[in-house]
Design a protein around this motif. Sequence first.
Motif, short mmCIF file in Angstrom:
data_model
loop_
_atom_site.label_atom_id
_atom_site.label_comp_id
_atom_site.label_asym_id
_atom_site.label_seq_id
_atom_site.Cartn_x
_atom_site.Cartn_y
_atom_site.Cartn_z
N GLU A 158 0.74 -1.40 -0.22
CA GLU A 158 -0.01 0.13 -0.17
C GLU A 158 0.86 1.22 0.04
N ASP A 159 1.96 1.25 0.74
CA ASP A 159 2.81 2.47 0.86
C ASP A 159 3.50 2.80 -0.65
N ILE A 160 4.08 1.54 -1.24
CA ILE A 160 4.45 1.67 -2.56
C ILE A 160 3.64 2.27 -3.38
N GLU A 161 2.32 1.70 -3.51
CA GLU A 161 1.26 2.16 -4.26
C GLU A 161 0.90 3.64 -4.25
N ARG A 162 0.95 4.08 -2.78
CA ARG A 162 0.66 5.66 -2.40
C ARG A 162 1.85 6.56 -3.09
N MET A 163 3.12 6.08 -2.76
CA MET A 163 4.21 6.73 -3.41
C MET A 163 4.14 6.73 -4.79
N ASP A 164 3.84 5.83 -5.37
CA ASP A 164 3.99 5.74 -7.20
C ASP A 164 2.66 6.84 -7.39
N ARG A 165 1.52 6.68 -6.68
CA ARG A 165 0.38 7.53 -7.23
C ARG A 165 0.65 9.01 -7.11
N GLY A 166 1.49 9.24 -6.00
CA GLY A 166 2.12 10.55 -5.67
C GLY A 166 3.22 11.08 -6.66
N GLY A 167 3.70 10.18 -7.33
CA GLY A 167 4.69 10.70 -8.01
C GLY A 167 6.22 10.87 -7.48
N THR A 168 6.05 10.32 -6.05
CA THR A 168 7.43 10.39 -5.17
C THR A 168 8.22 9.19 -5.00
N LEU A 169 7.93 8.34 -5.88
CA LEU A 169 8.71 6.92 -5.99
C LEU A 169 9.68 7.05 -7.08
N THR A 170 11.00 6.76 -6.62
CA THR A 170 11.89 6.99 -7.92
C THR A 170 12.62 5.79 -8.09
N ALA A 171 12.64 4.74 -7.15
CA ALA A 171 13.24 3.46 -7.29
C ALA A 171 12.75 2.41 -6.40
N LEU A 172 12.70 1.18 -6.88
CA LEU A 172 12.04 -0.11 -6.29
C LEU A 172 12.81 -1.27 -6.58
N THR A 173 13.48 -1.90 -5.67
CA THR A 173 14.26 -2.76 -5.96
C THR A 173 13.70 -4.33 -5.01
N VAL A 174 13.41 -5.39 -5.53
CA VAL A 174 12.89 -6.53 -4.57
C VAL A 174 13.88 -7.51 -4.82
N THR A 175 14.60 -8.10 -3.80
CA THR A 175 15.41 -9.40 -3.44
C THR A 175 14.74 -10.43 -3.03
N MET A 176 14.75 -11.31 -3.73
CA MET A 176 14.33 -12.88 -3.21
C MET A 176 15.20 -13.75 -3.00
N THR A 177 15.50 -14.45 -1.72
CA THR A 177 16.36 -15.36 -1.48
C THR A 177 15.92 -16.64 -1.03
N LYS A 178 16.08 -17.79 -1.63
CA LYS A 178 15.53 -19.05 -1.61
C LYS A 178 16.74 -20.06 -1.63
N ALA A 179 16.31 -21.07 -0.92
CA ALA A 179 17.13 -22.26 -1.27
C ALA A 179 17.09 -22.91 -2.78
N PRO A 180 18.23 -23.37 -3.26
CA PRO A 180 18.28 -23.87 -4.60
C PRO A 180 17.07 -24.76 -5.04
N GLN A 181 16.40 -25.74 -4.09
CA GLN A 181 15.42 -26.55 -4.36
C GLN A 181 14.13 -25.91 -4.60
N SER A 182 13.99 -24.53 -3.97
CA SER A 182 13.02 -23.86 -4.25
C SER A 182 12.53 -23.31 -5.68
N PHE A 183 13.31 -23.40 -6.23
CA PHE A 183 13.32 -22.45 -7.55
C PHE A 183 12.85 -23.58 -8.58
N ARG A 184 11.84 -23.01 -9.54
CA ARG A 184 11.48 -23.68 -10.61
C ARG A 184 11.71 -22.81 -11.94
N LEU A 185 13.00 -23.11 -12.56
CA LEU A 185 13.35 -22.04 -13.26
C LEU A 185 13.56 -22.47 -14.71
N GLN A 186 13.75 -21.48 -15.70
CA GLN A 186 13.68 -22.05 -17.14
C GLN A 186 14.85 -21.38 -17.86
N GLY A 187 15.43 -21.99 -19.15
CA GLY A 187 16.24 -21.29 -19.88
C GLY A 187 17.60 -21.39 -19.09
#
Length: 204
Positions: free
Chosen positions: A65-94
């Motif tokens: 909700e905070d991200i959405e509010r900042m984006d709507r107000g034009g004050t969000l300049t950058a957003l990075t999401v880091t996800m860390t999991k054990a190798p066996q939790s990934f279902r990857l392609q290519g």
Amino acid sequence: VDLVVEVAHPCVAQEHGEDILAHADFMLGSPTALAHEDTERRLRAAAARGGHTLYVPRGALWGCEDIERMDRGGTLTALTVTMTKAPQSFRLQGTLRARLAELVAAGGRGVLYEGPVRPLCALAPNNVNSMAAACVAAPRLGFDGVRARLVADPSVPDWHVVEVEVTGAGDQGRALRVTSTRRNPAAPGAVTGTATRDAFWSSL
């Protein structure tokens, strides 16, 4: 039927989303489908045509909700999401599947991907729905502006760790920065953490 909930794979929305939205509201549990620009355009048009709503649950995304509010107000300049999991939790392609095999053989922690969310969605469609939800919450940045970092770490076999870094508009070289870290319990090898399921149900 008032609402159809998808929790399987983005191909469901890509192949059947328009038909669903002609008759009912549609909750998209695999928002990685929206990384395909034509799919997003078709689903939004179908929702408008049918008078129905396309919903995207927050999943494991903390601070949505905070991200959405900042984006709507034009004050969000950058957003990075880091996800860390054990190798066996990934279902990857290519190329990511090959990269994961290299990391497993080396036996250590490593970065699988770093870059915009859009190309990652096709390579890890079951693993990065929280990143896709961030793109939907911040449409000014969108799938090309939100940054993704995917990490394989064998030291967290029963956790999914999601770190969200938000940067706001600055003033005289100073800018708002908020970082949240969510440690989500998960069964070994599971794609989805237990708290994510609870968050999904609360969205309903």
